[in-house]
Scaffold this motif. Structure first.
Motif, PDB file in Angstrom:
ATOM      1  N   PRO A  14       4.245   0.978  -8.574  1.00 42.24           N
ATOM      2  CA  PRO A  14       3.388   0.972  -7.320  1.00 42.24           C
ATOM      3  C   PRO A  14       3.055  -0.015  -6.727  1.00 42.24           C
ATOM      4  N   VAL A  15       2.722  -0.008  -5.311  1.00 40.00           N
ATOM      5  CA  VAL A  15       2.281  -1.299  -4.370  1.00 40.00           C
ATOM      6  C   VAL A  15       1.093  -0.907  -3.912  1.00 40.00           C
ATOM      7  N   GLN A  16       0.055  -1.821  -3.917  1.00 36.97           N
ATOM      8  CA  GLN A  16      -1.167  -1.908  -2.990  1.00 36.97           C
ATOM      9  C   GLN A  16      -1.266  -3.118  -2.416  1.00 36.97           C
ATOM     10  N   PHE A  17      -2.150  -3.528  -1.491  1.00 32.83           N
ATOM     11  CA  PHE A  17      -2.536  -4.578  -0.781  1.00 32.83           C
ATOM     12  C   PHE A  17      -3.442  -5.394  -1.777  1.00 32.83           C
ATOM     13  N   GLY A  18      -3.110  -6.902  -1.563  1.00 33.31           N
ATOM     14  CA  GLY A  18      -4.087  -7.691  -2.349  1.00 33.31           C
ATOM     15  C   GLY A  18      -5.219  -8.351  -1.634  1.00 33.31           C
ATOM     16  N   VAL A  19      -5.469  -7.944  -0.451  1.00 32.30           N
ATOM     17  CA  VAL A  19      -6.113  -8.435   0.484  1.00 32.30           C
ATOM     18  C   VAL A  19      -6.966  -7.215   1.356  1.00 32.30           C
ATOM     19  N   HIS A  20      -7.831  -7.564   1.883  1.00 30.31           N
ATOM     20  CA  HIS A  20      -8.673  -6.261   2.599  1.00 30.31           C
ATOM     21  C   HIS A  20      -8.471  -6.600   4.409  1.00 30.31           C
ATOM     22  N   HIS A  21      -8.759  -7.757   4.757  1.00 34.93           N
ATOM     23  CA  HIS A  21      -8.662  -7.974   6.247  1.00 34.93           C
ATOM     24  C   HIS A  21      -7.500  -7.112   6.971  1.00 34.93           C
ATOM     25  N   SER A  22      -7.745  -6.603   8.272  1.00 37.32           N
ATOM     26  CA  SER A  22      -6.860  -5.638   8.881  1.00 37.32           C
ATOM     27  C   SER A  22      -5.769  -6.694   9.173  1.00 37.32           C
ATOM     28  N   ASN A  23      -5.813  -7.594  10.033  1.00 38.63           N
ATOM     29  CA  ASN A  23      -4.528  -8.384  10.519  1.00 38.63           C
ATOM     30  C   ASN A  23      -3.849  -8.781   9.416  1.00 38.63           C
ATOM     31  N   VAL A  24      -4.222  -9.232   8.245  1.00 34.48           N
ATOM     32  CA  VAL A  24      -3.452  -9.737   7.320  1.00 34.48           C
ATOM     33  C   VAL A  24      -2.564  -8.657   6.609  1.00 34.48           C
ATOM     34  N   LYS A  25      -3.362  -7.497   6.498  1.00 36.62           N
ATOM     35  CA  LYS A  25      -2.663  -6.142   5.824  1.00 36.62           C
ATOM     36  C   LYS A  25      -1.803  -5.864   6.650  1.00 36.62           C
ATOM     37  N   TYR A  26      -1.706  -5.604   8.159  1.00 37.49           N
ATOM     38  CA  TYR A  26      -0.667  -5.446   9.191  1.00 37.49           C
ATOM     39  C   TYR A  26       0.451  -6.419   8.977  1.00 37.49           C
ATOM     40  N   LEU A  27       0.240  -7.817   8.985  1.00 37.91           N
ATOM     41  CA  LEU A  27       1.289  -8.646   8.912  1.00 37.91           C
ATOM     42  C   LEU A  27       1.955  -8.375   7.516  1.00 37.91           C
ATOM     43  N   LEU A  28       1.317  -8.309   6.439  1.00 35.58           N
ATOM     44  CA  LEU A  28       1.932  -8.087   5.136  1.00 35.58           C
ATOM     45  C   LEU A  28       2.861  -6.858   5.098  1.00 35.58           C
ATOM     46  N   TYR A  29       2.370  -5.877   5.516  1.00 38.72           N
ATOM     47  CA  TYR A  29       3.019  -4.440   5.730  1.00 38.72           C
ATOM     48  C   TYR A  29       4.393  -4.615   6.198  1.00 38.72           C
ATOM     49  N   HIS A  30       4.273  -5.254   7.595  1.00 38.56           N
ATOM     50  CA  HIS A  30       5.410  -5.308   8.452  1.00 38.56           C
ATOM     51  C   HIS A  30       6.345  -6.177   7.804  1.00 38.56           C
ATOM     52  N   PHE A  31       6.125  -7.268   7.385  1.00 36.32           N
ATOM     53  CA  PHE A  31       6.850  -8.407   6.760  1.00 36.32           C
ATOM     54  C   PHE A  31       7.664  -7.809   5.494  1.00 36.32           C
ATOM     55  N   PHE A  32       6.919  -7.010   4.477  1.00 33.54           N
ATOM     56  CA  PHE A  32       7.578  -6.545   3.345  1.00 33.54           C
ATOM     57  C   PHE A  32       8.491  -5.359   3.962  1.00 33.54           C
ATOM     58  N   LYS A  33       8.053  -4.537   4.599  1.00 33.49           N
ATOM     59  CA  LYS A  33       8.796  -3.499   5.143  1.00 33.49           C
ATOM     60  C   LYS A  33      10.269  -4.002   5.805  1.00 33.49           C
ATOM     61  N   ASN A  34      10.126  -4.881   6.880  1.00 36.39           N
ATOM     62  CA  ASN A  34      11.339  -5.385   7.480  1.00 36.39           C
ATOM     63  C   ASN A  34      12.281  -6.263   6.666  1.00 36.39           C
ATOM     64  N   LYS A  35      11.607  -6.928   5.724  1.00 35.42           N
ATOM     65  CA  LYS A  35      12.626  -8.004   4.872  1.00 35.42           C
ATOM     66  C   LYS A  35      13.036  -7.307   3.367  1.00 35.42           C
ATOM     67  N   HIS A  36      12.139  -6.697   2.943  1.00 35.78           N
ATOM     68  CA  HIS A  36      12.553  -5.979   1.522  1.00 35.78           C
ATOM     69  C   HIS A  36      12.508  -4.315   1.427  1.00 35.78           C
ATOM     70  N   GLY A  37      12.101  -3.690   2.473  1.00 32.12           N
ATOM     71  CA  GLY A  37      12.223  -2.375   2.642  1.00 32.12           C
ATOM     72  C   GLY A  37      11.120  -1.633   1.920  1.00 32.12           C
ATOM     73  N   VAL A  38      10.110  -2.115   1.725  1.00 28.32           N
ATOM     74  CA  VAL A  38       8.924  -1.573   1.159  1.00 28.32           C
ATOM     75  C   VAL A  38       8.257  -0.753   2.113  1.00 28.32           C
ATOM     76  N   SER A  39       8.436   0.721   1.926  1.00 27.96           N
ATOM     77  CA  SER A  39       7.944   1.590   2.843  1.00 27.96           C
ATOM     78  C   SER A  39       6.789   2.009   2.623  1.00 27.96           C
ATOM     79  N   GLN A  40       5.951   2.999   3.363  1.00 28.71           N
ATOM     80  CA  GLN A  40       4.639   3.382   3.151  1.00 28.71           C
ATOM     81  C   GLN A  40       4.731   4.433   1.964  1.00 28.71           C
ATOM     82  N   SER A  41       5.585   5.071   1.478  1.00 30.73           N
ATOM     83  CA  SER A  41       5.888   5.836   0.588  1.00 30.73           C
ATOM     84  C   SER A  41       5.672   5.081  -0.874  1.00 30.73           C
ATOM     85  N   ARG A  42       5.889   3.842  -0.759  1.00 33.21           N
ATOM     86  CA  ARG A  42       5.762   3.117  -2.085  1.00 33.21           C
ATOM     87  C   ARG A  42       4.223   2.837  -2.257  1.00 33.21           C
ATOM     88  N   TYR A  43       3.297   2.841  -1.296  1.00 33.27           N
ATOM     89  CA  TYR A  43       1.917   2.310  -1.535  1.00 33.27           C
ATOM     90  C   TYR A  43       1.132   3.562  -2.208  1.00 33.27           C
TER      91      TYR A  43
END
Length: 226
Positions: A63-92
């Protein structure tokens, strides 16, 4: 568990909650920027990876979760790992402490983290990747957009609408029917009695717009987030 991104506070809280709730004591911390590794409790086994060293497909069962809390950082991390590594919402996965009250008629989109003693009342709609910290309260019929961060002791009254990527500071009070725009930062202890537009820092009693929220400056936004 895989934690994407890392800060000392974000990782420590995620580990303690996931250990208590899910029995997880081993973590892969995957970062996409060059920064020092986190301080890890001796209770847990953790390995730090750069994103180009890590195979998400090989670890598809984790399972996947965020290791940060700030909103802008979570946004950047989510889209980076989704676009480059295919980590979709369903894995969180959701990490919701059992001492939280979560109204049975409320709904959420996944990947949320809620600390102890928080309250989410009836008929709320919570977006993806939200963090609600200890002793915060979300009133009935509230709508929280993706990546919202509610800090300790904040109180949101009924029918409040919080836009995507907004952070609500510690001890903030938001009155009934107030709308706070996207990508805002509401300063600690503020009393919000009127609507707040998108993309600003606002604080005070009563809460007033102070300036643009530069945390989001230069971030390329997805079409549905503008």
């Amino acid at each position: 568990m895989i934690l994407v991104g890392h800060s000392d506070g974000g990782v420590a809280v995620a580990m303690d909650l996931a250990s208590e709730l899910l029995g997880i004591n081993q973590y892969d911390i995957v970062k996409n920027v060059d920064r020092p590794n986190c301080i890890i409790s001796d209770r847990y086994s953790a390995t730090h990876f750069f994103e180009n060293e890590y195979d998400f497909n090989e670890n598809i069962a984790l399972p996947v979760q965020f290791g940060v809390h700030h909103s802008n950082v979570k946004y950047l991390l989510y889209h980076f790992f989704k676009n480059k590594h295919g980590v979709s919402q369903s894995r969180y996965v959701d990490v919701i402490h059992p001492q939280t009250y979560f109204g049975p008629s409320s709904e959420q989109a996944g990947g949320i983290l809620i600390e102890p003693m928080a309250l989410v009342s009836s008929m709320c709609q919570l977006g993806f990747g939200i963090t609600i910290k200890r002793s915060a309260s979300v009133g009935h019929h509230a709508v929280l957009g993706d990546f919202v961060n509610i800090n300790p002791g904040a109180v949101l009254s009924g029918f409040v609408n919080i836009g995507e990527g907004t952070e609500i500071g510690t001890g903030v009070s938001v009155s009934n029917n107030v709308t706070i725009g996207k990508r805002c930062l509401i300063g600690a202890g503020s009393v919000v009695t009127r609507d707040i537009p998108d993309g600003v820092i606002a604080y005070g009693n009563p809460c007033k717009v102070i300036r643009e929220n530069e945390r989001w400056k230069g971030i390329e936004l997805e079409p549905d987030f503008k």
